[in-house]
Scaffold this motif. Structure first.
Motif, mmCIF file in Angstrom:
data_model
loop_
_atom_site.group_PDB
_atom_site.id
_atom_site.type_symbol
_atom_site.label_atom_id
_atom_site.label_comp_id
_atom_site.label_asym_id
_atom_site.label_seq_id
_atom_site.Cartn_x
_atom_site.Cartn_y
_atom_site.Cartn_z
ATOM 1 N N TYR A 1 0.855 -1.185 0.000
ATOM 2 C CA TYR A 1 0.000 0.000 0.000
ATOM 3 C C TYR A 1 0.885 1.227 0.000
ATOM 4 O O TYR A 1 1.824 1.327 0.797
ATOM 5 N N ASP A 2 0.589 2.169 -0.880
ATOM 6 C CA ASP A 2 1.225 3.477 -0.823
ATOM 7 C C ASP A 2 0.545 4.255 0.298
ATOM 8 O O ASP A 2 -0.685 4.216 0.436
ATOM 9 N N ILE A 3 1.333 4.948 1.093
ATOM 10 C CA ILE A 3 0.795 5.850 2.112
ATOM 11 C C ILE A 3 0.830 7.240 1.502
ATOM 12 O O ILE A 3 1.901 7.761 1.183
ATOM 13 N N ILE A 4 -0.335 7.800 1.296
ATOM 14 C CA ILE A 4 -0.478 9.054 0.571
ATOM 15 C C ILE A 4 -0.930 10.157 1.528
ATOM 16 O O ILE A 4 -1.897 9.985 2.278
ATOM 17 N N VAL A 5 -0.222 11.276 1.476
ATOM 18 C CA VAL A 5 -0.598 12.476 2.219
ATOM 19 C C VAL A 5 -0.496 13.642 1.251
ATOM 20 O O VAL A 5 0.559 13.849 0.636
ATOM 21 N N VAL B 1 4.315 9.163 0.865
ATOM 22 C CA VAL B 1 5.267 9.416 1.946
ATOM 23 C C VAL B 1 5.829 8.125 2.528
ATOM 24 O O VAL B 1 6.754 8.160 3.339
ATOM 25 N N GLY B 2 5.253 6.992 2.132
ATOM 26 C CA GLY B 2 5.714 5.732 2.677
ATOM 27 C C GLY B 2 4.968 4.551 2.100
ATOM 28 O O GLY B 2 4.141 4.699 1.200
ATOM 29 N N LEU B 3 5.283 3.387 2.654
ATOM 30 C CA LEU B 3 4.687 2.135 2.195
ATOM 31 C C LEU B 3 4.271 1.285 3.386
ATOM 32 O O LEU B 3 4.955 1.267 4.411
ATOM 33 N N LEU B 4 3.177 0.559 3.215
ATOM 34 C CA LEU B 4 2.795 -0.529 4.118
ATOM 35 C C LEU B 4 3.013 -1.810 3.342
ATOM 36 O O LEU B 4 2.519 -1.949 2.224
ATOM 37 N N LEU B 5 3.745 -2.733 3.923
ATOM 38 C CA LEU B 5 4.016 -4.013 3.274
ATOM 39 C C LEU B 5 3.345 -5.099 4.112
ATOM 40 O O LEU B 5 3.626 -5.221 5.312
ATOM 41 N N ILE B 6 2.470 -5.870 3.496
ATOM 42 C CA ILE B 6 1.703 -6.894 4.188
ATOM 43 C C ILE B 6 2.131 -8.258 3.664
ATOM 44 O O ILE B 6 2.065 -8.510 2.457
ATOM 45 N N ALA C 1 -1.156 -11.961 9.299
ATOM 46 C CA ALA C 1 -0.167 -11.360 8.401
ATOM 47 C C ALA C 1 0.754 -10.456 9.194
ATOM 48 O O ALA C 1 0.388 -9.911 10.235
ATOM 49 N N GLU C 2 1.960 -10.303 8.658
ATOM 50 C CA GLU C 2 2.918 -9.367 9.229
ATOM 51 C C GLU C 2 2.800 -8.039 8.505
ATOM 52 O O GLU C 2 2.627 -7.988 7.287
ATOM 53 N N ILE C 3 2.903 -6.982 9.273
ATOM 54 C CA ILE C 3 2.864 -5.637 8.703
ATOM 55 C C ILE C 3 4.239 -4.998 8.888
ATOM 56 O O ILE C 3 4.848 -5.117 9.951
ATOM 57 N N SER C 4 4.736 -4.392 7.836
ATOM 58 C CA SER C 4 5.963 -3.604 7.889
ATOM 59 C C SER C 4 5.625 -2.230 7.347
ATOM 60 O O SER C 4 4.776 -2.099 6.466
ATOM 61 N N ILE C 5 6.301 -1.238 7.860
ATOM 62 C CA ILE C 5 6.008 0.120 7.418
ATOM 63 C C ILE C 5 7.304 0.858 7.135
ATOM 64 O O ILE C 5 8.301 0.689 7.847
ATOM 65 N N ALA C 6 7.282 1.636 6.081
ATOM 66 C CA ALA C 6 8.431 2.448 5.687
ATOM 67 C C ALA C 6 7.927 3.866 5.440
ATOM 68 O O ALA C 6 7.089 4.070 4.556
#
Length: 155
Positions: free
Chosen positions: A61-65, A70-75, A84-89
């Motif tokens: 998922y793109d994190i949009i502001v 501005v970042g990514l959610l990786l599932i 599921a594991e969640i990672s965030i950048a």
């Protein structure tokens, strides 16, 4: 200026130099190895970049502001497809603005999984911030030798 956070499914995201540099700079947080870095760099240089999806069942998922990514959610789903594991950048220039917390909260409100967990490596320079985010969102901590493993039951 409104700082509303959106998450947008983008399983067509491929590695590019911006994200490669980010993960390279934050290699401890993501256990991003130098061999993986070199393999991705070669694919970018050969104009055949790899997908950023961790596996065919994972999601990005793109994190949009304000119309900016501005970042990514990786599932990454477990084999049982119930958790599921969640990672965030979050790109460095956007960190410290609660975007990670708001993006994770938004994802939790729409996830199909029964349990979400995240791993924070103790040698990660941002471990205090990520532990705070997970705690504030209601995740429970299960400390292990080299990590803090957070989880939350959704259903």
């Amino acid at each position: 200026m409104c700082n509303q956070v959106e998450i947008v499914l983008n399983n067509e995201r491929y590695w590019d130099e911006r994200w490669l540099n980010y993960f390279g700079q934050h290699q401890i947080a993501f256990h991003f190895t130098s061999s993986l870095h070199h393999a991705i760099l070669r694919s970018i240089q050969n104009e055949t970049p790899d997908s950023m999806r961790s596996n065919k069942n994972g999601d990005i998922y793109d994190i949009i502001v304000n119309d900016i990514c501005v970042g990514l959610l990786l599932i990454t789903p477990d084999d049982n497809a119930l958790s599921a594991e969640i990672s965030i950048a979050i790109l460095d220039e956007y960190s410290g603005r609660a975007f990670a917390q708001r993006a994770i909260r938004l994802y939790l409100s729409q996830t199909p999984y029964h349990k979400i967990y995240g791993t924070v490596y103790k040698n990660n320079p941002c471990s205090d911030q990520m532990n705070h985010v997970f705690s504030k969102l209601g995740f429970h901590d299960s400390p292990e030798n080299f990590t803090d493993r957070w989880s939350i039951d959704i259903r």
